[in-house]
Design a protein around this motif. Sequence first.
Motif, PDB file in Angstrom:
ATOM      1  N   VAL A 335       0.798  -1.371   0.204  1.00 13.09           N
ATOM      2  CA  VAL A 335       0.123  -0.028  -0.098  1.00 13.09           C
ATOM      3  C   VAL A 335       0.748   1.386   0.002  1.00 13.09           C
ATOM      4  CG1 VAL A 335      -1.726   1.427   1.248  1.00 13.09           C
ATOM      5  CG2 VAL A 335      -2.003  -1.068   1.086  1.00 13.09           C
ATOM      6  N   VAL A 336       1.857   1.457   0.815  1.00 14.13           N
ATOM      7  CA  VAL A 336       2.838   2.323   0.910  1.00 14.13           C
ATOM      8  C   VAL A 336       3.432   2.594  -0.506  1.00 14.13           C
ATOM      9  CG1 VAL A 336       4.908   3.239   2.017  1.00 14.13           C
ATOM     10  CG2 VAL A 336       3.364   2.173   3.253  1.00 14.13           C
ATOM     11  N   TYR A 339       0.329   3.649  -3.066  1.00 16.07           N
ATOM     12  CA  TYR A 339      -0.591   4.758  -2.683  1.00 16.07           C
ATOM     13  C   TYR A 339      -0.449   6.141  -3.387  1.00 16.07           C
ATOM     14  CZ  TYR A 339      -3.405   8.095  -0.076  1.00 16.07           C
ATOM     15  OH  TYR A 339      -4.412   8.837  -0.059  1.00 16.07           O
ATOM     16  N   ALA A 342      -1.188   5.880  -7.164  1.00 24.79           N
ATOM     17  CA  ALA A 342      -2.709   5.297  -7.423  1.00 24.79           C
ATOM     18  C   ALA A 342      -3.363   6.961  -6.977  1.00 24.79           C
ATOM     19  CB  ALA A 342      -3.116   4.269  -6.435  1.00 24.79           C
ATOM     20  N   TYR A 343      -2.770   7.589  -6.381  1.00 23.57           N
ATOM     21  CA  TYR A 343      -3.518   8.823  -5.945  1.00 23.57           C
ATOM     22  C   TYR A 343      -3.079   9.924  -6.975  1.00 23.57           C
ATOM     23  CZ  TYR A 343      -3.583  13.751  -4.145  1.00 23.57           C
ATOM     24  OH  TYR A 343      -3.817  15.008  -4.212  1.00 23.57           O
ATOM     25  N   ASP A 346      -5.604   8.916  -9.810  1.00 27.28           N
ATOM     26  CA  ASP A 346      -7.099   8.545  -9.421  1.00 27.28           C
ATOM     27  C   ASP A 346      -7.280  10.282  -9.713  1.00 27.28           C
ATOM     28  OD1 ASP A 346      -9.552   9.242  -7.346  1.00 27.28           O
ATOM     29  OD2 ASP A 346      -9.106   7.091  -8.040  1.00 27.28           O
ATOM     30  N   HIS A 373      -9.675   7.443  -1.410  1.00 26.79           N
ATOM     31  CA  HIS A 373      -8.363   7.237  -0.676  1.00 26.79           C
ATOM     32  C   HIS A 373      -8.643   5.700   0.005  1.00 26.79           C
ATOM     33  CE1 HIS A 373      -6.517  11.045  -0.537  1.00 26.79           C
ATOM     34  NE2 HIS A 373      -7.817  11.753  -0.566  1.00 26.79           N
ATOM     35  N   MET A 376      -8.141   2.982  -2.479  1.00 25.50           N
ATOM     36  CA  MET A 376      -6.531   2.687  -2.681  1.00 25.50           C
ATOM     37  C   MET A 376      -5.881   2.042  -1.570  1.00 25.50           C
ATOM     38  SD  MET A 376      -5.369   6.274  -4.775  1.00 25.50           S
ATOM     39  CE  MET A 376      -5.975   7.375  -3.502  1.00 25.50           C
ATOM     40  N   LEU A 377      -6.492   1.902  -0.434  1.00 26.54           N
ATOM     41  CA  LEU A 377      -6.065   1.001   0.579  1.00 26.54           C
ATOM     42  C   LEU A 377      -6.869  -0.472   0.366  1.00 26.54           C
ATOM     43  CD1 LEU A 377      -6.525   3.298   3.570  1.00 26.54           C
ATOM     44  CD2 LEU A 377      -4.518   2.966   2.208  1.00 26.54           C
TER      45      LEU A 377
END
Length: 396
Positions: A335-336, A339, A342-343, A346, A373, A376-377
């Motif tokens: 995830v780290v 993220y 992906a942010y 998005d 958010h 994405m987790l």
Amino acid sequence: MAIARHGAGPTAGLQALGSQVHPVFMLPPLAASAFGAVLAGTTRLGATDVTLAPLALVAHLVAVFFGLYTAHLKDGYVDFHIRSEDDDHPLTARGCRLALAGATVGFAFALAGVVAVAGPVAGLLTLPGWVIGYLHAPQFDTNPVTATAGYPTGVALALLGGFYVQAGTLSPAVLAFAAVFVVALSGVKVVDDTKDVLYDRSIGKRTVAVALGPRRGREIAFGLMGLGMFLVVAFAIDGLFPTGSVLATVPFVVVAALATRGDPELATMLLIRGAYLFLAVLVAAVWFRPLAGVPLPDIGVLGPYTYLATEALFGTGAFALLWRAGAWRAAARTVVVLYPLAYLWDWYTLEVGVFAIPLRTGVELLGIPLEEHLFMLVVPAFVVGVHESLRHDTDG
């Protein structure tokens, strides 16, 4: 010379011949032929529905039976009299040859009947069933592909032939059903072949389990079965299958889940019965159309909390998978890393209007909706949970 190895006289001979009728393996192709007729009778072809032709159905069923009987006779002859694989066999070598000749004649007459009532194309769809049966041993079972796909292909051909002798054509739906049968039943066959890996290797049989090993073979087997069930759902969503077809996946998935924990013999027994249930529910779904016209549940009634509700559901699934596999650190690292990428992806796609999210709370953080958010987790965590669970099961 007698045809029976145990006993003498006509009764012993008939009993020996009857012993080669194996209902467990004969039922699915015969049922597939009947299912083809049912499917043809409920499929719209032009302006009128197909009316069931009993004579065509019987002719095709008899042809399928003799094709299967040929396969069992030839397999037993090769395994006992040539390979010395089996401990016993009720027929002498001469008896096997005579029975093969008789089964071939029976198939030829049935094939002629199929051609007479449904035309030459129906015959071309029926003939390969006998060819596959006759060549299964010792030709096809020495190659992983043909050793695995021979029987499933025979089931699929029985379905296509059963449909064609009724309808005089093939539809996209019946071709899709045939593909599902080949894929899913090939998975069952791979599991079945893991029972005799050492012996199969010693006599030159090249099954998937022999070529790739039992563990890898089981992975491929359950992957094929999973793909088959997915195709049923996808084709139902697409409208190619009746909506009720998705119900057929439920008993099979439950049985397959139980089979993953069993040894090859138990797993095979469970999966064969699961395949029976799968086919039975498919027939019922096509015949009765139980979910026709039933709308999907509309969770849009949750209004602005709809997106959050779906994330809570899948997030719970991801949590359960990560807990089961003990993969918290792997999920956190993934995830780290993902993220930030992906942010940006998005934010950009939302900014230029690629898609919109109407059923959301309206709360935004760093220029994108709160729900994105969370998305994405949840998604990377779900993927890691699935991957680590599969790896854990394989290593275990």
